[in-house]
Design a protein around this motif. Structure first.
Motif, PDB file in Angstrom:
ATOM      1  N   LEU A 106       0.816  -1.220   0.000  1.00  0.00           N
ATOM      2  CA  LEU A 106       0.000   0.000   0.000  1.00  0.00           C
ATOM      3  C   LEU A 106       0.847   1.267   0.000  1.00  0.00           C
ATOM      4  CD1 LEU A 106      -2.812  -1.049   2.472  1.00  0.00           C
ATOM      5  CD2 LEU A 106      -2.897  -0.967  -0.027  1.00  0.00           C
ATOM      6  N   ASP A 107       2.065   1.173   0.511  1.00  0.00           N
ATOM      7  CA  ASP A 107       2.988   2.322   0.527  1.00  0.00           C
ATOM      8  C   ASP A 107       3.639   2.426  -0.856  1.00  0.00           C
ATOM      9  OD1 ASP A 107       4.769   4.335   1.169  1.00  0.00           O
ATOM     10  OD2 ASP A 107       6.110   3.021   2.318  1.00  0.00           O
ATOM     11  N   ALA A 108       2.866   2.908  -1.805  1.00  0.00           N
ATOM     12  CA  ALA A 108       3.269   2.888  -3.214  1.00  0.00           C
ATOM     13  C   ALA A 108       4.580   3.609  -3.489  1.00  0.00           C
ATOM     14  CB  ALA A 108       2.164   3.489  -4.080  1.00  0.00           C
ATOM     15  N   ASP A 109       4.860   4.692  -2.768  1.00  0.00           N
ATOM     16  CA  ASP A 109       6.097   5.426  -3.035  1.00  0.00           C
ATOM     17  C   ASP A 109       7.256   4.983  -2.145  1.00  0.00           C
ATOM     18  OD1 ASP A 109       5.433   6.561  -0.600  1.00  0.00           O
ATOM     19  OD2 ASP A 109       5.037   8.561  -1.411  1.00  0.00           O
ATOM     20  N   GLY A 110       7.018   3.998  -1.274  1.00  0.00           N
ATOM     21  CA  GLY A 110       8.093   3.418  -0.470  1.00  0.00           C
ATOM     22  C   GLY A 110       8.701   4.355   0.562  1.00  0.00           C
ATOM     23  N   ASP A 111       7.936   5.350   1.016  1.00  0.00           N
ATOM     24  CA  ASP A 111       8.494   6.306   1.973  1.00  0.00           C
ATOM     25  C   ASP A 111       8.249   5.937   3.440  1.00  0.00           C
ATOM     26  OD1 ASP A 111       5.792   6.869   2.224  1.00  0.00           O
ATOM     27  OD2 ASP A 111       6.012   9.030   1.906  1.00  0.00           O
ATOM     28  N   GLY A 112       7.669   4.755   3.686  1.00  0.00           N
ATOM     29  CA  GLY A 112       7.434   4.325   5.060  1.00  0.00           C
ATOM     30  C   GLY A 112       6.142   4.860   5.655  1.00  0.00           C
ATOM     31  N   VAL A 113       5.296   5.451   4.823  1.00  0.00           N
ATOM     32  CA  VAL A 113       4.019   6.008   5.271  1.00  0.00           C
ATOM     33  C   VAL A 113       2.956   5.680   4.226  1.00  0.00           C
ATOM     34  CG1 VAL A 113       2.742   8.126   5.834  1.00  0.00           C
ATOM     35  CG2 VAL A 113       5.157   7.931   6.450  1.00  0.00           C
ATOM     36  N   ILE A 114       1.816   5.176   4.682  1.00  0.00           N
ATOM     37  CA  ILE A 114       0.665   5.051   3.796  1.00  0.00           C
ATOM     38  C   ILE A 114      -0.055   6.387   3.910  1.00  0.00           C
ATOM     39  CG2 ILE A 114      -1.470   3.819   3.272  1.00  0.00           C
ATOM     40  CD1 ILE A 114      -0.237   1.369   4.697  1.00  0.00           C
ATOM     41  N   SER A 115       0.139   7.232   2.908  1.00  0.00           N
ATOM     42  CA  SER A 115      -0.372   8.602   2.927  1.00  0.00           C
ATOM     43  C   SER A 115      -1.876   8.633   2.682  1.00  0.00           C
ATOM     44  CB  SER A 115       0.333   9.424   1.852  1.00  0.00           C
ATOM     45  OG  SER A 115      -0.052   8.946   0.572  1.00  0.00           O
ATOM     46  N   ALA A 116      -2.451   9.808   2.876  1.00  0.00           N
ATOM     47  CA  ALA A 116      -3.870  10.003   2.581  1.00  0.00           C
ATOM     48  C   ALA A 116      -4.157   9.686   1.114  1.00  0.00           C
ATOM     49  CB  ALA A 116      -4.290  11.425   2.927  1.00  0.00           C
ATOM     50  N   ALA A 117      -3.259  10.067   0.221  1.00  0.00           N
ATOM     51  CA  ALA A 117      -3.442   9.785  -1.207  1.00  0.00           C
ATOM     52  C   ALA A 117      -3.393   8.278  -1.474  1.00  0.00           C
ATOM     53  CB  ALA A 117      -2.377  10.498  -2.032  1.00  0.00           C
ATOM     54  N   GLU A 118      -2.485   7.578  -0.813  1.00  0.00           N
ATOM     55  CA  GLU A 118      -2.406   6.120  -0.982  1.00  0.00           C
ATOM     56  C   GLU A 118      -3.639   5.446  -0.394  1.00  0.00           C
ATOM     57  OE1 GLU A 118       2.447   5.709  -1.117  1.00  0.00           O
ATOM     58  OE2 GLU A 118       1.452   5.962   0.831  1.00  0.00           O
ATOM     59  N   MET A 119      -4.178   5.975   0.705  1.00  0.00           N
ATOM     60  CA  MET A 119      -5.415   5.465   1.271  1.00  0.00           C
ATOM     61  C   MET A 119      -6.569   5.693   0.291  1.00  0.00           C
ATOM     62  SD  MET A 119      -4.981   3.970   4.162  1.00  0.00           S
ATOM     63  CE  MET A 119      -6.672   3.960   4.737  1.00  0.00           C
ATOM     64  N   GLN A 120      -6.584   6.857  -0.346  1.00  0.00           N
ATOM     65  CA  GLN A 120      -7.632   7.139  -1.328  1.00  0.00           C
ATOM     66  C   GLN A 120      -7.543   6.162  -2.491  1.00  0.00           C
ATOM     67  OE1 GLN A 120     -10.231   9.312  -0.927  1.00  0.00           O
ATOM     68  NE2 GLN A 120     -10.999   8.195  -2.705  1.00  0.00           N
TER      69      GLN A 120
END
Length: 128
Positions: A106-120
């Protein structure tokens, strides 16, 4: 209540068939302990620790075969292969060391955070 929600959310992280589960976005959102709209790896690790405590019914510091058998659905499947030293039990260290496949997916950009955009993006794929 928050502890139970975190435990339920972990089951999603342990599940290889996450996309087939209704309401994944809501369950993942429950892991957002600080309410900032994103899920950090630390929040995922907290959820995993809560799940270990829930599964270790006798509180002896490991999940036995009997406790694994008592686990439900996705939590049970998430324990497959976790006993890295093959002693018949899954220690807290073994449990915490399991790969975070769902988080990483789910952390598409691999930054260690599932962002609001990734949740969307999860919601857009039908994960509610």
């Amino acid at each position: 209540m928050k502890t139970w929600v975190l435990a339920a959310a972990f089951t999603v992280l342990a599940a290889p068939a996450w996309a087939q589960q209704a309401g994944i976005a809501q369950r993942l959102q429950a892991m957002d302990v600080n309410g900032d709209g994103a899920i950090t790896r630390a929040e995922a690790e907290t959820a995993r620790g809560v799940m270990f405590t829930r599964l270790d019914a006798d509180r002896n510091g490991s999940i036995s075969d009997a406790e694994k058998s008592a686990a439900q659905g996705m939590a049970r499947r998430g324990l497959d292969g976790a006993d890295s030293n093959n002693d018949g039990a899954v220690s807290r260290a073994e449990f915490m060391a399991m790969p975070y496949r769902m988080f990483d997916r789910l952390d598409a950009d691999g930054d260690g955070v599932i962002s609001a955009a990734e949740m969307q993006a999860v919601r857009n794929r039908g994960g509610n």
